[in-house]
Every structure is written in C-alpha cells, then in structure tokens.
Design a protein around this motif. Structure first.
Motif, mmCIF file in Angstrom:
data_model
loop_
_atom_site.group_PDB
_atom_site.id
_atom_site.type_symbol
_atom_site.label_atom_id
_atom_site.label_comp_id
_atom_site.label_asym_id
_atom_site.label_seq_id
_atom_site.Cartn_x
_atom_site.Cartn_y
_atom_site.Cartn_z
ATOM 1 N N TYR A 99 48.784 24.955 75.436
ATOM 2 C CA TYR A 99 47.743 25.750 76.068
ATOM 3 C C TYR A 99 46.547 25.911 75.131
ATOM 4 C CZ TYR A 99 45.746 29.867 78.393
ATOM 5 O OH TYR A 99 44.925 30.755 79.023
ATOM 6 N N LEU A 100 46.839 26.151 73.859
ATOM 7 C CA LEU A 100 45.759 26.345 72.881
ATOM 8 C C LEU A 100 44.919 25.076 72.738
ATOM 9 C CD1 LEU A 100 45.444 29.034 71.442
ATOM 10 C CD2 LEU A 100 46.252 27.931 69.361
ATOM 11 N N ILE A 101 45.613 23.914 72.677
ATOM 12 C CA ILE A 101 44.872 22.651 72.592
ATOM 13 C C ILE A 101 44.002 22.501 73.840
ATOM 14 C CG2 ILE A 101 45.084 20.142 72.465
ATOM 15 C CD1 ILE A 101 47.788 20.612 71.034
ATOM 16 N N ALA A 102 44.562 22.870 75.009
ATOM 17 C CA ALA A 102 43.800 22.772 76.256
ATOM 18 C C ALA A 102 42.567 23.670 76.209
ATOM 19 C CB ALA A 102 44.681 23.142 77.439
ATOM 20 N N VAL A 103 42.723 24.885 75.629
ATOM 21 C CA VAL A 103 41.571 25.803 75.514
ATOM 22 C C VAL A 103 40.475 25.150 74.687
ATOM 23 C CG1 VAL A 103 40.792 27.972 74.475
ATOM 24 C CG2 VAL A 103 42.891 27.932 75.810
ATOM 25 N N PHE A 104 40.876 24.541 73.549
ATOM 26 C CA PHE A 104 39.871 23.966 72.660
ATOM 27 C C PHE A 104 39.199 22.731 73.260
ATOM 28 C CE2 PHE A 104 42.108 26.439 69.308
ATOM 29 C CZ PHE A 104 41.006 27.213 68.955
ATOM 30 N N VAL A 105 39.872 22.077 74.175
ATOM 31 C CA VAL A 105 39.258 20.913 74.833
ATOM 32 C C VAL A 105 38.456 21.363 76.047
ATOM 33 C CG1 VAL A 105 39.731 18.800 76.119
ATOM 34 C CG2 VAL A 105 40.975 19.285 74.002
ATOM 35 N N ALA A 106 39.075 22.228 76.885
ATOM 36 C CA ALA A 106 38.489 22.528 78.194
ATOM 37 C C ALA A 106 37.229 23.367 78.084
ATOM 38 C CB ALA A 106 39.515 23.242 79.064
ATOM 39 N N ILE A 107 37.191 24.345 77.175
ATOM 40 C CA ILE A 107 36.042 25.252 77.174
ATOM 41 C C ILE A 107 34.769 24.569 76.664
ATOM 42 C CG2 ILE A 107 35.156 27.419 76.217
ATOM 43 C CD1 ILE A 107 37.915 28.603 76.783
ATOM 44 N N PRO A 108 34.816 23.851 75.522
ATOM 45 C CA PRO A 108 33.586 23.135 75.137
ATOM 46 C C PRO A 108 33.176 22.075 76.171
ATOM 47 C CG PRO A 108 35.115 23.231 73.302
ATOM 48 C CD PRO A 108 35.861 23.718 74.499
ATOM 49 N N LEU A 109 34.166 21.339 76.677
ATOM 50 C CA LEU A 109 33.848 20.306 77.671
ATOM 51 C C LEU A 109 33.292 20.946 78.948
ATOM 52 C CD1 LEU A 109 34.024 17.229 77.880
ATOM 53 C CD2 LEU A 109 36.231 17.501 79.013
ATOM 54 N N GLY A 110 33.892 22.059 79.345
ATOM 55 C CA GLY A 110 33.407 22.786 80.515
ATOM 56 C C GLY A 110 31.982 23.265 80.323
ATOM 57 N N PHE A 111 31.658 23.709 79.121
ATOM 58 C CA PHE A 111 30.282 24.112 78.796
ATOM 59 C C PHE A 111 29.320 22.949 78.993
ATOM 60 C CE2 PHE A 111 28.606 27.998 76.920
ATOM 61 C CZ PHE A 111 29.695 28.840 77.059
ATOM 62 N N MET A 112 29.733 21.773 78.485
ATOM 63 C CA MET A 112 28.862 20.596 78.609
ATOM 64 C C MET A 112 28.669 20.228 80.078
ATOM 65 S SD MET A 112 30.246 18.350 75.449
ATOM 66 C CE MET A 112 29.858 16.774 76.161
ATOM 67 N N ILE A 146 53.989 8.581 72.853
ATOM 68 C CA ILE A 146 54.142 9.525 71.744
ATOM 69 C C ILE A 146 55.472 9.313 71.027
ATOM 70 C CG2 ILE A 146 54.143 11.982 71.137
ATOM 71 C CD1 ILE A 146 52.497 12.470 73.665
ATOM 72 N N LYS A 147 56.485 8.883 71.765
ATOM 73 C CA LYS A 147 57.808 8.590 71.201
ATOM 74 C C LYS A 147 58.445 9.816 70.571
ATOM 75 C CE LYS A 147 57.127 3.680 70.468
ATOM 76 N NZ LYS A 147 55.808 3.580 71.125
ATOM 77 N N ASP A 148 58.114 11.002 71.095
ATOM 78 C CA ASP A 148 58.745 12.225 70.616
ATOM 79 C C ASP A 148 58.826 13.162 71.801
ATOM 80 O OD1 ASP A 148 58.966 14.089 67.773
ATOM 81 O OD2 ASP A 148 58.619 15.110 69.690
ATOM 82 N N SER A 149 60.039 13.561 72.161
ATOM 83 C CA SER A 149 60.202 14.313 73.406
ATOM 84 C C SER A 149 59.533 15.683 73.322
ATOM 85 C CB SER A 149 61.688 14.460 73.721
ATOM 86 O OG SER A 149 62.315 15.189 72.698
ATOM 87 N N SER A 150 59.613 16.321 72.136
ATOM 88 C CA SER A 150 59.060 17.660 72.010
ATOM 89 C C SER A 150 57.533 17.636 72.139
ATOM 90 C CB SER A 150 59.465 18.247 70.665
ATOM 91 O OG SER A 150 59.263 19.626 70.685
ATOM 92 N N ILE A 151 56.900 16.657 71.480
ATOM 93 C CA ILE A 151 55.437 16.555 71.566
ATOM 94 C C ILE A 151 55.027 16.157 72.984
ATOM 95 C CG2 ILE A 151 53.400 15.392 70.630
ATOM 96 C CD1 ILE A 151 54.848 15.145 68.000
ATOM 97 N N SER A 152 55.877 15.345 73.636
ATOM 98 C CA SER A 152 55.576 14.964 75.013
ATOM 99 C C SER A 152 55.530 16.188 75.912
ATOM 100 C CB SER A 152 56.619 13.988 75.537
ATOM 101 O OG SER A 152 56.584 12.808 74.786
ATOM 102 N N ALA A 153 56.464 17.123 75.694
ATOM 103 C CA ALA A 153 56.462 18.348 76.492
ATOM 104 C C ALA A 153 55.162 19.122 76.269
ATOM 105 C CB ALA A 153 57.655 19.201 76.124
ATOM 106 N N ILE A 154 54.734 19.173 75.003
ATOM 107 C CA ILE A 154 53.476 19.878 74.692
ATOM 108 C C ILE A 154 52.303 19.185 75.377
ATOM 109 C CG2 ILE A 154 51.887 20.444 72.810
ATOM 110 C CD1 ILE A 154 54.485 20.797 71.081
ATOM 111 N N PHE A 155 52.348 17.849 75.382
ATOM 112 C CA PHE A 155 51.279 17.098 76.039
ATOM 113 C C PHE A 155 51.236 17.425 77.533
ATOM 114 C CE2 PHE A 155 50.183 13.426 78.662
ATOM 115 C CZ PHE A 155 48.862 13.246 78.280
ATOM 116 N N VAL A 156 52.416 17.527 78.141
ATOM 117 C CA VAL A 156 52.469 17.836 79.570
ATOM 118 C C VAL A 156 51.885 19.219 79.843
ATOM 119 C CG1 VAL A 156 54.060 18.327 81.456
ATOM 120 C CG2 VAL A 156 54.338 16.252 80.119
ATOM 121 N N ILE A 157 52.189 20.168 78.956
ATOM 122 C CA ILE A 157 51.604 21.512 79.099
ATOM 123 C C ILE A 157 50.080 21.430 78.971
ATOM 124 C CG2 ILE A 157 51.426 23.787 78.031
ATOM 125 C CD1 ILE A 157 54.013 23.221 79.599
#
Lengths: 279, 308
Positions: A99-112, A146-157
């Motif tokens: 979610y935090l990664i999404a915040v850092f991507v979505a809000i600046p991109l949304g501003f643009m 990604i070849k890592d199940s835990s990081i994949s879950a984070i990516f899906v979130i």
C-alpha cells in the motif's frame, strides 16, 4: 435525543447478536443419530460420526478456541502452527508495504495526470485497460518475474491499491476550484509552492477518500493472495485450517479479518476527517 | 489625461466560433487611468467586463493590444495588481489570518513569522475584523468573507486593486457598509482601483470615472462619464446633490436603451478618443453625443423626472 437513539440502537444490536448466537447454538446441537460401529472404526472417525456432533462448531466451541488464541497470540511452533497475532502481523505487513509503495507511485502520478491534460489523455487508455484486471490475475506473472512468493503478494497488493488512489488524486487535483488557483496566480506563487499550498490541501479530501477505498481493497485481496502464495499470513491460516478441517479456527480467522479491516478503515476515515475543510 | 498610470491600448478578445470564424467579445478597447483614481466599468452581462478585468489582472490574455501599468507592459499576473474576487475565493482550510498571511508571505518571502503576522494583522484591523483572526471562512458571514478578501488584496500593497463585482453576492445593508469601507480605504491610502459592477449607485458613490460599455458581442467602450459629485460625498446625502439624478439618469438611460443601439447610431465612434461626458454640466460635454442622450443628461437638476 441523539444519545437515546444511540442507546436504542445499541439495544437492538445486542438483541440481534444474541439472537444470532442463539440460532447458531440451536443449529449446531447434537442431533444426528449415532451409527453403530466397531470401536476400531470409530477411532478413525471424528466426533461427527461417533457422538452425533455437528461438524459445524457451536458458539461455545468457537468462543473457547478464540480465548485460547487470544491468550497466546504470538507463539511459533514451526511453519504450520503460529499464533494468530503473528499471522495477522504478516498480512498487515504485506498490505502496509504494498500500500505504501502504491501511495508513493499513485499520488505523484495522480498529481501529474490532474495537472496536465496531455499526460491525462496519454495515460487514459492504459489506465482504462489495467484498472479492471483482477489483482490475482497478475499473480502468475509476478511469481514468474519476481521469483519470490512473498514479494509477489506485495506486488499484488500494490497493483490493486494503486488505481483508486491514482484516479481519485487525478480527479481531486483536476477539479480544484479555478478561483483558488487564480488566487495563487495573482500572488505570483510558483508551481511547486502552489502544488503544496493550494492544490494539495484542496484535493486532500478526495485523495484520502481514494486511499480509504484502496486500503479496503488491499485487505480484501491479501487473504486471497496469501491463500495462493502460502507460507504465512491470515489468508494462509484460513486455508491451512480448512485443510485441517478446523472450522472453529476458520470462523475465528474470518472474524479477525473483519475486525482488522474495520480498524484499517477507521484509521483512514480519521485521516480523512482531519484534512476535510468546511466550505 | 496627463498621467497615464494605467493605459489599456486597443485590446480585443476573440474566440473561435462554432462552425468557423471568430466571435469578438469586445475590440479596440482604449482606456487610461491616473494614479489614485477609482474607475468603474458598467455594462450588461456578456460585454466582456470580466474579461477586461482578467486581462488587467494578467489571468487572461488579450487577442490584440496591450496593457501598460506604470510604464511597463504587463505580462501575466503580478503582485502589483491585487484582485478581489466576486466569490471572495478564500482558502477554506486557512484561518482569516492564514489567508492574509499567505498573501503577505507570497510578496515578502524572507519575512519571519512574527513580521508576517504583524503585517497581516494590520490589514485585518483595517477592514474591521479584529478578533476574528482565527476563524475559518466557513464561520464567517458573506460580508466578513469579502472583508478578508479586501484585507488580503490590500496587504500586498498593490499598485492597483482590481475588483470583479465584489459586493454583488451580498445583501444591500452589508454592501453599503463595505462600499463605505472601500471608499474610506482608497481615499486614505490613495489606492488606484478598477472595479466592475452592475450597480449604478455603487458606481456613482465610488467611482471618479465610470466607463460605459455597449452590449456584446463586439462590445466597445462607448463613453467615459466623469463623476461630477464632490470627492467628499457621503452615502447619506448622495442623492440630494443637484447633479446626482442627472448622472444617474444618464447611466440608466445608457444601460436601458443606448447600450443596444450605440454602435448603429454612432458609426463614426472613435474607440481611441471616447467621448467624455460630465452629466449635470452641459458645457463640459466634450464630444458629440446624440440628441436624446443630451436630453437625458439635463433633466431638472434638482428633481428626478420619474414620469416620461
């Protein structure tokens, strides 16, 4: 008036809850007839067959089990036997990170997108196509790359919580009142300062609403994602307890998923109230 | 006009029309104002008054022509030209003090907090809002909000104050009080002000010169009316002045009938040399004006002619 209304509503809630528990209790009473079987065979069978007990636990069974879990939330007896606190912590950790990664991507991109009609029009087809994709459909692709199940879950979130935030930020930024922008313009306020002192506070309620929708979706998706990736987390716990045929644990997990989801929503609701301004 | 503090030189605004061609809102708009003068533009909706003001503010650009302020052509917005918006346009998440302080910090970036606060407070006091500094705009009445708008505009000590129908959303009583305040402040500080209004009495009370615009599209500045009333006029006895009704009738007549027919009746109208009219003083009517308008300029000087 309001307090009396609240009081009456509380009474109705309690009555409904008691009725639910009562019906649940009656429905899971020992009713079925006990089949006659040899003691050796009976050992192989569960209590359903030997004592006529329903496989569905009653409220008392679930309550007792829940108390057991609440007493020891953080024990760790190996991969398939961890306390509920640990499982929830894994899930909340994954949701928080994605979610935090999404915040850092979505809000600046949304501003643009909100500030530039060009970028808005250019990115629109991509967003329109990517937005309706079920986040779980990304899972195989994520696992392969990604070849890592835990990081994949984070990516899906990340991928599921990015869209509501992106669209709400873009909408909030694009619909800031013209007159407020004009105030900043007549005061010769630069673009960066304008973005932080006028556009951000004006769009904040809309952005926070998007963030609130996102956290809800992220919490919905993490359960399904953890069922797929396995290992740890409340979603994995649900699936594992299903395989153990421990319906009590499944019910407890469902209850806790609801409580945590409600708490996450309340936190965001509080933030939303903090940035909302009366007109 | 000896001192051209503001000089609007032949501006026009055109938009591409539906189905090719262009729509001209107004054109060949020439106007000049002296330092410390109060100018009012009156015209019907759609004549481009607000566009003229936005061009002066730098929020809009003219299709043709330029505007020169204090010897410099304007480019974009400037802290020299403060705008008081019709809808007050306060930032609702800031307090009264916060709104004024935002303008102050925008002009003087290096000032520390205390200095900004003291400066903002001075202008909050000036508009009579002492004690409401920490209220939010939602807690204020319409009149108080517009006072904050005025304080914000004045706090950056602009060369010109531009007002776009600042009091049109207020009730008559509040409007009167705020007109008094604006007049007092402008006289005390020698502020140059340019205002758009629909209200004839507001223009008569506040303005030194009133600019009459014809109806759009294709609007032009038809006349400049010099206010013959004394500078120390008061709201209470305004209507008792011998020139009051002459002036008022002249403007009302223009708005009612001549604004529509002006272009057809005055084919030789030169937008660069707009006739200057001083109702009530027939000898000072400079340019040739049509027959009926001269009658409108000289009704019985002491009594209004209500029947016609």
């Amino acid at each position: 008036m309001t307090s009396s209304l609240r009081f009456r509503a509380a009474i109705v809630s309690v009555v409904l809850f008691a009725a639910f528990i009562g019906i649940w209790h009656l429905a899971t009473r020992q009713t079925a007839s006990v089949a006659n079987m040899s003691p050796e065979y009976a050992k192989l069978m569960g209590v359903t067959a030997t004592q006529g007990k329903s496989a569905m636990p009653g409220p008392a069974d679930v309550g007792a089990k829940l108390w057991e879990h609440l007493k020891r939330p953080f024990y760790d007896n190996g991969p398939n036997d961890k306390g509920l606190g640990i499982q929830l912590a894994y899930s909340i950790g994954r949701v928080g990170l994605g979610y935090l990664i999404a915040v850092f991507v979505a809000i600046p991109l949304g501003f643009m997108i909100g500030m530039s009609p060009l970028i808005s029009k250019a990115l629109d087809p991509f967003i329109q196509v990517l937005k309706p994709i079920s986040p779980l459909a990304w899972m195989p692709l994520a696992l392969y790359t990604i070849k890592d199940s835990s990081i994949s879950a984070i990516f899906v979130i990340f991928i599921c919580s990015v869209w509501p935030m992106l669209l709400n930020t873009a909408f909030g930024v694009a619909s800031v009142r013209k007159e407020w922008i004009n105030v900043a313009r007549t005061l010769e306020v630069g673009t960066i300062r304008r973005a932080f002192t006028v556009i951000l506070p004006a769009a904040a309620p809309t952005i926070l609403t998007g963030m609130r929708i996102s956290i809800g979706i992220a919490w919905l998706v993490i359960v399904a994602a953890e069922m797929l990736v396995g290992g740890t987390g409340i979603g994995y716990f649900v699936w594992n307890e299903w395989n153990n045929l421990s319906i009590s644990n499944v019910i407890i997990a469902i209850l806790l998923i609801g409580v945590v989801g409600m708490l996450l929503d309340q936190v965001l609701a509080r933030f939303t109230r903090m940035v909302t301004f009366p007109e | 006009m000896t001192d051209k503090f503001i000089s609007v030189e032949g501006i026009a605004k055109r938009y591409p029309a539906v189905g090719g061609g262009t729509t001209t809102v107004f054109e060949s708009f020439w106007l000049s104002m002296a330092r410390g003068e109060f100018g009012c533009v009156i015209g019907h909706s759609g004549c481009g008054k607000t566009t003229v003001l936005n061009i002066l503010a730098g929020l809009d650009e003219p299709s043709e022509g330029t505007v020169i302020v204090d010897g410099q052509g304007i480019e974009g917005t400037s802290l020299d030209r403060a705008v008081i918006f019709q809808s007050h346009a306060l930032l609702p998440w800031r307090t009264v003090l916060g709104n004024v302080a935002y303008a102050v910090t925008s002009k003087w970036r290096s000032w520390d907090r205390a200095k900004v606060k003291a400066h903002a407070q001075k202008f909050i006091d000036l508009v009579g809002l002492t004690g409401s500094e920490h209220k939010r705009p939602s807690e204020l009445s319409g009149g108080m909000k517009q006072r904050v708008g005025i304080a914000r505009a004045l706090s950056i000590t602009p060369k010109i104050m531009l007002m776009d129908e600042p009091f049109s959303a207020l009730d008559a009583l509040t409007r009167g009080t705020l007109q008094d305040e604006v007049r007092r402040i402008c006289l005390e500080t020698g502020q140059t002000a340019f205002m758009i209004t629909h209200d004839v009495d507001e223009a008569i009370y506040l303005a030194d010169r009133i600019f009459l615009m014809t109806n759009g599209p294709g609007a032009v500045l038809a006349e400049v009316v010099e206010n013959p009333l004394p500078k120390d006029r008061g709201r209470i006895d305004l209507h008792r002045h011998p020139y009051y009704y002459a002036l008022r009738n002249h403007i009302v007549d223009f708005l009612v009938s001549r604004s529509k027919t002006f272009a057809a009746e005055n084919p030789t109208h030169d937008p660069r040399h707009v006739p200057v009219v001083r109702p009530g003083k027939p000898e000072l009517v400079i340019a040739a004006v049509s027959e009926d308008s001269q009658q409108a300029s000289w009704p019985g000087l002491s009594r209004p002619s209500t029947s016609s």
